[in-house]
Design an enzyme around this catalytic site. Structure first.
Site, PDB file in Angstrom:
ATOM      1  N   GLY A  59      18.111 -37.656 -32.075  1.00 52.14           N
ATOM      2  CA  GLY A  59      18.137 -38.679 -31.032  1.00 52.14           C
ATOM      3  C   GLY A  59      19.368 -38.488 -30.180  1.00 52.14           C
ATOM      4  CB  CYS A  86      19.914 -33.536 -35.017  1.00 52.63           C
ATOM      5  SG  CYS A  86      21.192 -33.365 -33.775  1.00 52.63           S
ATOM      6  CE1 TYR A  87      22.214 -41.753 -33.863  1.00 54.66           C
ATOM      7  CE2 TYR A  87      20.059 -42.110 -34.882  1.00 54.66           C
ATOM      8  CZ  TYR A  87      21.258 -42.613 -34.412  1.00 54.66           C
ATOM      9  OH  TYR A  87      21.517 -43.959 -34.504  1.00 54.66           O
ATOM     10  CG  HIS A 175      17.123 -29.736 -33.319  1.00 56.92           C
ATOM     11  ND1 HIS A 175      16.502 -30.964 -33.306  1.00 56.92           N
ATOM     12  CD2 HIS A 175      18.351 -29.935 -32.782  1.00 56.92           C
ATOM     13  CE1 HIS A 175      17.308 -31.866 -32.770  1.00 56.92           C
ATOM     14  NE2 HIS A 175      18.434 -31.267 -32.447  1.00 56.92           N
ATOM     15  CD  GLU A 177      13.158 -30.146 -34.381  1.00 59.96           C
ATOM     16  OE1 GLU A 177      13.585 -29.789 -35.497  1.00 59.96           O
ATOM     17  OE2 GLU A 177      13.773 -30.947 -33.657  1.00 59.96           O
TER      18      GLU A 177
END
Ligand code: XMP
Length: 518
Positions: A59, A86-87, A175, A177
């Site tokens: 985010g 991450c966030y 990340h 993804e």
């Protein structure tokens, strides 16, 4: 017998990352069903959904900002494996008693991750102690929450991945993804298959089988009506329903006279002749063109077309009689209550969809694709035997060529645009560009320019070419087509389409422009 493909589910909590949908698609590529919900979903809803694992997305916020999205500590008491990305990891660390700090040196882009623990998430990575990953963060974890250990680090993040093995909670700063993390899928698979113990049984075959069962259970012996446009979504809806309920499905195809060359014939051939569907073909070219006569305002064009469509469709439904359901090609991205930035596109033009129909007509909705992403819809179409020309079709606006003819719409101008557009489509399809771009089409401008053909002075129309790349139509960039291809398109259009003596190339991105010219 159909498999229960919804038994093994993953929940992705959306904290506002632009990559949230990509996480969900990657999970499904691992053949595990998953859904996205906003970060503040109620705990009871999660319990009802009963996921085998939860992924906290990234985010844009900092955990210390006032508006930082957060969820209840209680999700960590559900005894379900959790992966924070991450966030998602920073938030989790902060919530569970660790410390996150702003840093003067963030990490953006490709980074080397050094793995310190080759079990769980990084099982199978022993041969590669340092891997490329994609990072995008300013804050970082300074102190881990109690019970956690660090399992990987990078130059700027001494704690770049963490785990609490006992409670099966994991966090990664990068990340997995995105394509820039080449081994990201292996990490996701480790989480899904080994940590959450999900089986890879979400396949398109099982989806179709399941949907057919569900549709039959719901519809019983009732009639369903479907507005078929020939676009990918409505075509796949029609093919799926036809397989489930055969002639109880009535498809209505309205030829509004604003279609591309041969489009109406193609749709009739595929659905009427090949599939032998109950297809009602309405030739409404004259009534649409009559109502559009003299109209040049883009919004007015859209409203007239939308209203006429609804009027004809309702009339047809009345004639058919006893229809209880309306089938629509709603896709998963339309259903997600996303907290991510969606862009202003929807409010800039009044899109002509059949959205107003169900309330007006008192019909129940059936939306068999509401769990699918666009690329999954294409796979479903392929499994259902739809031809490639339909499956790989570029998006085409509901108001059709009307919004690509600037100024008044006449039969003559429609014919000029149709011929020019057919050349664009044919030439681009011959290249690898067609499958890589979002849209490529011709636009007829409301100006005439001077030219010379042979020894004659001409005063004819201008065609603009619009070729854009986009992920979802919300933003777009013009495609840098090779000069040679541009030259071929211009040559062919000017030589072969009577009434055109000039071709220009649109090099505007969206925003500030839009994809369609009207
Ligand atoms: P714009 O022009 O708003 O278009 O940048 C974004 C995407 O939406 C398509 N589009 C439409 N699709 N009904 C539709 O179903 C419409 O009225 C409509 N107007 C635009 C456009 O082709 C592009 O892919």
């Amino acid at each position: 017998m159909s498999v229960d493909i919804h038994k093994e589910k993953i929940l992705v909590l959306d904290f506002g990352s632009q990559y949230t949908q990509l996480i969900a698609r990657r999970v499904r590529e691992c053949r595990v069903y998953c859904e996205i919900q906003p970060f503040n979903i109620r705990l009871e809803k999660i319990e009802r959904f009963n996921p085998k694992g939860i992924i906290l997305s990234g985010g844009p916020s900092s955990v210390y900002s006032e508006k930082a999205p957060n969820c209840s500590l209680d999700i960590f008491k559900l005894d379900i494996p959790i992966l924070g990305i991450c966030y998602g990891m920073q938030f989790m660390a902060h919530l569970l008693g660790g410390q996150v700090k702003g840093s003067s040196r963030g990490e953006y882009g490709q980074t080397k991750l050094r793995i310190d623990d080759f079990t769980d998430l990084f099982a199978g990575f022993e041969n590669n102690t340092s891997i490329d990953v994609w990072m995008s963060h300013g804050d970082k974890i300074q102190t881990m929450p109690p019970g956690f250990t660090s399992i990987a680090h990078s130059e700027n993040s001494p704690i770049a991945a963490i785990k609490d093995k006992e409670s099966r909670v994991f966090g990664i700063q990068f990340h997995p993804e995105v394509a820039h993390t080449p081994r990201g899928m292996e990490i996701l698979k480790n989480f899904l298959y080994h940590i959450c113990k999900c089986l890879p049984n979400w396949t398109m075959e099982s989806f179709i089988e399941n949907s057919i069962d569900e549709i039959r259970r719901e519809i019983k012996n009732k009639k369903v009506i479907c507005a078929l446009s020939g676009g990918v979504d409505s075509s796949v809806v029609a093919a799926l329903l036809h397989r489930a309920i055969g002639d109880q499905l009535v498809c209505v195809f309205v030829n509004n006279g604003l279609l591309r060359k041969n489009e109406a014939e193609e749709v009739r051939a595929v659905f009427g002749r090949n599939y032998k569907m109950n297809l009602h073909y309405i030739d409404a070219e004259n009534s649409f063109l009559q109502k559009l006569k003299g109209v040049t305002d883009p919004e007015l064009k859209r409203k007239i077309i939308g209203n006429e469509f609804i009027y004809l469709f309702e009339k047809e439904a009345e004639d058919i009689g006893e229809v209880e359901y309306l089938a629509q090609g709603t896709l998963y991205p339309d259903v997600i209550e996303s907290v991510s930035f969606k862009g202003p596109s929807a409010t800039i033009k009044s899109h002509h969809n059949v959205g107003g129909l169900p309330e007006k007509m008192n019909l129940k909705l059936i939306e068999p694709l509401r769990e699918l992403f666009k690329d999954e819809v294409r796979i479903a179409g392929s499994e259902l035997g739809l031809p490639d020309e339909i499956i790989n079709r570029q998006p085409f606006p509901g108001p059709g060529l009307a919004v690509r003819i600037l100024g008044e719409i006449t039969k003559e101008r429609l014919s000029i645009l149709r011929e020019a557009d057919a050349i664009v489509s044919k030439e681009i399809r011959k290249t690898a560009f067609y499958s890589r771009i979002w849209q490529s089409f011709a636009v007829l401008l409301p100006v005439k320019t001077v030219g010379v053909m042979g020894d004659e002075r001409t005063y004819e129309n201008v065609i603009a070419l619009r070729v854009v790349q986009s992920l979802d139509g919300m933003t777009a960039d013009w495609v840098k087509l090779p000069y040679e291809l541009l030259g071929r398109l211009a040559n062919r259009i000017i030589n072969e389409v009577k009434g055109v003596n000039r071709v220009v190339y649109d090099i505007s991105s969206k925003p500030p422009s839009t994809i369609e010219w009207e």
